[in-house]
Design a protein around this motif. Structure first.
Motif, PDB file in Angstrom:
ATOM      1  N   GLU A 109       0.842  -1.170   0.034  1.00 44.43           N
ATOM      2  CA  GLU A 109       0.090   0.145   0.132  1.00 44.43           C
ATOM      3  C   GLU A 109       0.857   1.090  -0.195  1.00 44.43           C
ATOM      4  N   GLY A 110       1.999   1.163   0.897  1.00 45.02           N
ATOM      5  CA  GLY A 110       2.901   2.277   0.960  1.00 45.02           C
ATOM      6  C   GLY A 110       3.930   2.198   0.312  1.00 45.02           C
ATOM      7  N   GLY A 111       4.355   1.086  -0.138  1.00 49.68           N
ATOM      8  CA  GLY A 111       5.475   1.077  -0.717  1.00 49.68           C
ATOM      9  C   GLY A 111       6.819   0.856   0.238  1.00 49.68           C
ATOM     10  N   ASN A 112       6.450   0.512   1.250  1.00 54.35           N
ATOM     11  CA  ASN A 112       7.282   0.687   2.521  1.00 54.35           C
ATOM     12  C   ASN A 112       7.546  -0.839   3.206  1.00 54.35           C
ATOM     13  N   GLY A 113       8.591  -1.555   2.907  1.00 52.62           N
ATOM     14  CA  GLY A 113       8.715  -2.943   3.303  1.00 52.62           C
ATOM     15  C   GLY A 113       9.275  -3.215   4.723  1.00 52.62           C
ATOM     16  N   GLN A 114       9.453  -1.672   5.320  1.00 53.96           N
ATOM     17  CA  GLN A 114       9.571  -1.888   6.747  1.00 53.96           C
ATOM     18  C   GLN A 114       8.532  -1.539   7.593  1.00 53.96           C
ATOM     19  N   ASN A 115       7.407  -1.814   6.872  1.00 54.69           N
ATOM     20  CA  ASN A 115       6.114  -1.142   7.657  1.00 54.69           C
ATOM     21  C   ASN A 115       5.727  -1.552   8.999  1.00 54.69           C
ATOM     22  N   TRP A 116       6.279  -3.044   9.065  1.00 53.57           N
ATOM     23  CA  TRP A 116       5.927  -3.602  10.692  1.00 53.57           C
ATOM     24  C   TRP A 116       7.023  -3.062  11.648  1.00 53.57           C
ATOM     25  N   ASN A 117       8.346  -2.877  11.025  1.00 55.14           N
ATOM     26  CA  ASN A 117       8.998  -1.993  11.991  1.00 55.14           C
ATOM     27  C   ASN A 117       8.767  -0.661  12.510  1.00 55.14           C
ATOM     28  N   ASP A 118       8.179   0.013  11.564  1.00 60.29           N
ATOM     29  CA  ASP A 118       7.780   1.427  11.783  1.00 60.29           C
ATOM     30  C   ASP A 118       6.600   1.380  12.542  1.00 60.29           C
ATOM     31  N   MET A 119       5.729   0.484  12.649  1.00 63.30           N
ATOM     32  CA  MET A 119       4.666   0.397  13.586  1.00 63.30           C
ATOM     33  C   MET A 119       5.160   0.261  14.806  1.00 63.30           C
TER      34      MET A 119
END
Length: 461
Positions: free
Chosen positions: A236-246
């Motif tokens: 959705e956001g092009g962010n493979g680090q999404n879980w870490n950012d959460m």
């Protein structure tokens, strides 16, 4: 010279946090052929590189311990004399291949040995364990293997390359071309098109077959919803680090976040009726078998799923695939998730770090890597050793030649700690979406509250 092979089953005294993966470990790394077949094929197709004179290095010497858990890799190493081949170039090197039972036991063992300053010279990591062991891994930025690997930069930590991934894993949507043609639909390139195509397929074939599923899914097993529930927030956001950012925010499920936007799309699709009358009544094996018999027109699985589909049908001439279209409009970038797997790294505990680095270089050179990558079903991660995809999988690339790769990270220790505290399980959440009376907005609000409380309790920064 001496060659050592050591197969161990280790009982770890320390318990590591539960690690999840998008698909069963054995399936993702399953080999297409046996080690014996690979050896025979290699013997009948000797390359120029194999017949070229070997450059011998007698200056680097010492012992190395190379720890693995992958059964397929161990079979290939055993059948193709990896140690002997390496020693042809480094005759003063001794290598001990330490085979640990499985990945769960591997992480337990590595955690225990890190604390005891006894890590092996060379170890593997997953994307979500690199951060866990980052203080114990050397920077491999200067290696040629690193420079030739198309995924390493996407997994850098603090500007350092701590491991070189052996393979690249892609996710696909498989479909039957003849069924699409009969229903008068085309391959979708946006999320709304996917929903429209699925509804038309369900209407066309479902009128005569009450058990038909436009999209097959074995939601009874929960994990098969991972292409939607695990990967879509990153796409959705092009962010493979999404879980870490959460892990660094209090309300990651709030309106407007990538997770919220993705899950609302998923919920809309899951409740549209295109998964048949009882997706929770089927396991993955059943769903895949039904798709293979054309009781469904679409199924979302990784590259590892292709062989299972082929095995379930006598004729796959009409089988095609495309990438999951998450974007809203055709003007938006078409994003494709890719995972590096089995990141080979050199530990700070190595007494022979230069020899260990030389082994990494050798492993990813033409002396070894081409044979191995052709042995497994996964895609190559090396730009200098491309691997032709199965023609069916290649169709997805032909359809989206300008796609943007999203390097997916499964979430590090901070994410997993908060996740465990809140009992947030995206695969279970996806299965719950199929239950009567489920309220997504209420569940996301509840998760926001639990997430904030957990971060406060744990002191997560």
């Amino acid at each position: 010279m001496r060659k050592k092979f050591l197969a161990l089953t280790m009982c770890a005294a320390l318990a590591a946090g539960a690690l999840t993966a998008c698909a069963p470990e054995d399936s993702a790394d399953a080999a297409a052929t046996t080690a014996a077949e690979t050896t025979e094929a290699a013997a009948s197709n000797t390359t120029a590189a194999e017949t070229a004179p070997v450059e011998v290095n007698e200056e680097l010497s010492g012992d190395l311990v190379f720890a693995i858990w992958d059964n397929n890799l161990m079979d290939y190493i055993d059948a193709n004399d990896m140690v002997g081949k390496f020693q042809q170039q480094y005759p003063n090197a001794n290598i001990e291949v330490e085979k640990i039972k499985d990945d769960s036991e591997y992480w337990n063992a590595m955690k225990m040995r890190a604390s005891a300053n006894q890590l092996p010279d060379i170890m593997f990591n997953k994307p979500f364990t690199l951060s866990r062991f980052q203080d114990y891994l050397l920077d491999l930025s200067d290696l040629e293997a690193t420079k030739n690997n198309e995924l390493t930069a996407g997994y850098a930590l603090n500007g350092k390359i701590l491991g070189v991934p052996m393979t690249a894993g892609y996710e696909y949507v498989y479909y039957w071309k003849d069924m699409f043609a009969e229903a008068g639909v085309e391959v979708p390139t946006t999320w709304e098109q996917l929903k429209e195509v699925s509804l038309k397929l369900q209407e066309h074939f479902g009128k005569d077959n009450p058990n038909f599923m436009a999209i097959a899914m074995g939601a009874k097993d929960e994990w098969p919803d991972y292409p939607f529930m695990e990967f879509m927030p990153a796409l959705e956001g092009g962010n493979g680090q999404n879980w870490n950012d959460m892990a660094a925010v209090d309300e990651p499920f709030a309106d407007g976040t990538d997770v919220s936007k993705a899950y609302h799309k998923v919920y809309d699709l899951f409740t549209s009726g295109v998964f048949g009358k009882d997706p929770l009544g089927l396991g993955n094996d059943q769903a895949t078998a039904l798709f293979a018999q054309k009781e469904a027109a679409i199924i979302a699985l990784g590259d590892w799923g292709l062989q299972n589909i082929k095995d379930g049908t006598e004729d796959y001439s009409q089988l095609g695939c495309f990438y999951l279209p998450v974007r809203d409009t055709e003007a938006d970038p078409f994003r494709v998730v890719v995972q590096g797997d089995s990141f080979m790294g050199v530990t700070t505990h190595s007494k022979n770090p230069e020899l260990a680095k030389a082994f990494v270089e050798w492993f990813y050179s033409d002396a070894w890597y081409p044979g191995y990558i052709n042995y497994v079903t996964s895609a190559s991660s090396m730009t200098n050793f491309p691997k032709d995809k199965d023609p069916i999988l290649a169709e997805a690339d032909l359809a989206q030649p300008d796609s943007q790769l999203v390097m997916y990270d499964g979430g590090g220790d901070d994410f997993q700690t908060v996740q465990n505290e809140t009992a947030f399980d995206y695969k279970k959440l996806g299965a719950e979406m199929f239950t009567q009376g489920f309220d997504l907005d209420a569940r996301l609000a509840e998760l926001n509250t639990k997430w904030k409380d957990a971060r406060t309790k744990l002191g997560t920064q």
